[in-house]
Design a protein around this motif. Structure first.
Motif, PDB file in Angstrom:
ATOM      1  N   PHE A   5       0.798  -1.231   0.000  1.00  0.00           N
ATOM      2  CA  PHE A   5       0.000   0.000   0.000  1.00  0.00           C
ATOM      3  C   PHE A   5       0.830   1.280   0.000  1.00  0.00           C
ATOM      4  N   GLN A   6       2.103   1.172  -0.350  1.00  0.00           N
ATOM      5  CA  GLN A   6       2.947   2.358  -0.450  1.00  0.00           C
ATOM      6  C   GLN A   6       2.575   3.123  -1.723  1.00  0.00           C
ATOM      7  N   PRO A   7       2.520   4.453  -1.655  1.00  0.00           N
ATOM      8  CA  PRO A   7       1.989   5.229  -2.782  1.00  0.00           C
ATOM      9  C   PRO A   7       2.703   5.014  -4.122  1.00  0.00           C
ATOM     10  N   ARG A   8       4.014   4.935  -4.124  1.00  0.00           N
ATOM     11  CA  ARG A   8       4.745   4.750  -5.383  1.00  0.00           C
ATOM     12  C   ARG A   8       4.381   3.398  -6.006  1.00  0.00           C
ATOM     13  N   GLY A   9       4.352   2.374  -5.209  1.00  0.00           N
ATOM     14  CA  GLY A   9       3.977   1.058  -5.701  1.00  0.00           C
ATOM     15  C   GLY A   9       2.512   0.979  -6.099  1.00  0.00           C
ATOM     16  N   MET A  10       1.656   1.682  -5.359  1.00  0.00           N
ATOM     17  CA  MET A  10       0.231   1.703  -5.689  1.00  0.00           C
ATOM     18  C   MET A  10       0.010   2.331  -7.062  1.00  0.00           C
ATOM     19  N   ALA A  11       0.818   3.326  -7.399  1.00  0.00           N
ATOM     20  CA  ALA A  11       0.708   3.945  -8.726  1.00  0.00           C
ATOM     21  C   ALA A  11       0.965   2.893  -9.804  1.00  0.00           C
ATOM     22  N   LEU A  12       1.962   2.057  -9.593  1.00  0.00           N
ATOM     23  CA  LEU A  12       2.255   0.994 -10.561  1.00  0.00           C
ATOM     24  C   LEU A  12       1.156  -0.067 -10.579  1.00  0.00           C
ATOM     25  N   ALA A  13       0.647  -0.407  -9.398  1.00  0.00           N
ATOM     26  CA  ALA A  13      -0.415  -1.415  -9.313  1.00  0.00           C
ATOM     27  C   ALA A  13      -1.674  -0.949 -10.037  1.00  0.00           C
ATOM     28  N   ALA A  55      -3.934   5.991 -10.277  1.00  0.00           N
ATOM     29  CA  ALA A  55      -2.473   5.824 -10.336  1.00  0.00           C
ATOM     30  C   ALA A  55      -1.785   7.176 -10.267  1.00  0.00           C
ATOM     31  N   TRP A  56      -2.295   8.157 -11.003  1.00  0.00           N
ATOM     32  CA  TRP A  56      -1.715   9.498 -10.993  1.00  0.00           C
ATOM     33  C   TRP A  56      -1.803  10.118  -9.592  1.00  0.00           C
ATOM     34  N   LEU A  57      -2.927   9.948  -8.926  1.00  0.00           N
ATOM     35  CA  LEU A  57      -3.073  10.486  -7.569  1.00  0.00           C
ATOM     36  C   LEU A  57      -2.130   9.791  -6.591  1.00  0.00           C
ATOM     37  N   PHE A  58      -1.940   8.479  -6.738  1.00  0.00           N
ATOM     38  CA  PHE A  58      -0.970   7.783  -5.887  1.00  0.00           C
ATOM     39  C   PHE A  58       0.448   8.292  -6.158  1.00  0.00           C
ATOM     40  N   ARG A  59       0.748   8.538  -7.413  1.00  0.00           N
ATOM     41  CA  ARG A  59       2.076   9.076  -7.747  1.00  0.00           C
ATOM     42  C   ARG A  59       2.264  10.449  -7.117  1.00  0.00           C
ATOM     43  N   LYS A  60       1.206  11.255  -7.159  1.00  0.00           N
ATOM     44  CA  LYS A  60       1.250  12.567  -6.505  1.00  0.00           C
ATOM     45  C   LYS A  60       1.457  12.410  -5.001  1.00  0.00           C
ATOM     46  N   ALA A  61       0.790  11.443  -4.398  1.00  0.00           N
ATOM     47  CA  ALA A  61       0.946  11.186  -2.961  1.00  0.00           C
ATOM     48  C   ALA A  61       2.374  10.755  -2.645  1.00  0.00           C
ATOM     49  N   ALA A  62       3.007  10.013  -3.545  1.00  0.00           N
ATOM     50  CA  ALA A  62       4.374   9.552  -3.324  1.00  0.00           C
ATOM     51  C   ALA A  62       5.361  10.711  -3.297  1.00  0.00           C
TER      52      ALA A  62
END
Length: 193
Positions: free
Chosen positions: A122-130, A176-183
């Motif tokens: 559930f880490q944001p960078r990995g979630m973006a990829l998932a 995915a974009w929002l998770f990348r932003k969170a990362a």
């Protein structure tokens, strides 16, 4: 004083999904009083209620896990996309009717997201990829359905599959974009380790 206002706003956003879900669950009941077009039984209400509870519970866990607005928004978009994908498949189906076994491929789309989320913890960078992988899985299901002619029940079925595939892929990519932003946010507001 400003801290109390902020906490009140946070409480509102945490309660809002539950309140909206309760209203959504009441809508078919109210509609049944005015039209025969809506004919739900106990099973319909139980399934819809369980889906709403699962969606709200997932969002609540994410809200407790992080203070990041981008992370919460990403979870909200992903949960909403999963909810609508499941509901459409149960109600009418995307590939042909809801009884068409080809619709089970959408379970693989959801599995890609869930397994990916577990693998990246559930880490944001990995979630973006998932979630990007989930979008790819969504597109693959659409391509398979169209090229194999699955569910061809009229002249509009290819458009329906194309539009819904694009719609859901866009939601997964937005998440995915929002998770990348969170990362990219400071570590103190990101997802808990």
């Amino acid at each position: 004083m400003a801290g109390k206002a902020f906490n009140g706003g946070r409480r509102f956003w945490r309660l809002a999904p539950w309140a909206i879900s309760a209203l959504l669950l009441l809508l078919p009941l109210v509609a049944m009083q005015f039209t025969d077009e809506v004919a739900w039984d106990e099973t319909d209400f139980a399934v819809f209620g369980a889906m709403l509870f699962g969606a709200c519970g997932t969002y609540e866990l994410a809200a407790r896990m992080t203070g990041s607005v981008a992370y919460r928004a990403a979870v909200g978009v992903a949960v909403a996309a999963a909810f609508v994908l499941i509901w459409i498949n149960l109600a009418v189906g995307i590939i042909g009717s809801e009884d068409n076994p080809a619709n089970l491929m959408y379970g693989g789309v959801l599995a890609a997201g869930i397994v990916g989320a577990l693998v990246v913890r559930f880490q944001p960078r990995g979630m973006a990829l998932a979630l990007a992988a989930t979008a790819l899985a969504q597109v693959l299901v659409g391509v398979i359905a169209l090229t194999a002619g699955l569910g061809s029940t009229g002249e509009n079925w290819p458009r329906v599959v194309l539009v819904l595939t694009g719609f859901f892929a866009a939601l997964w990519l937005l998440s995915a974009w929002l998770f990348r932003k969170a990362a990219r946010e400071p570590a103190s507001t990101g997802a808990a380790s």
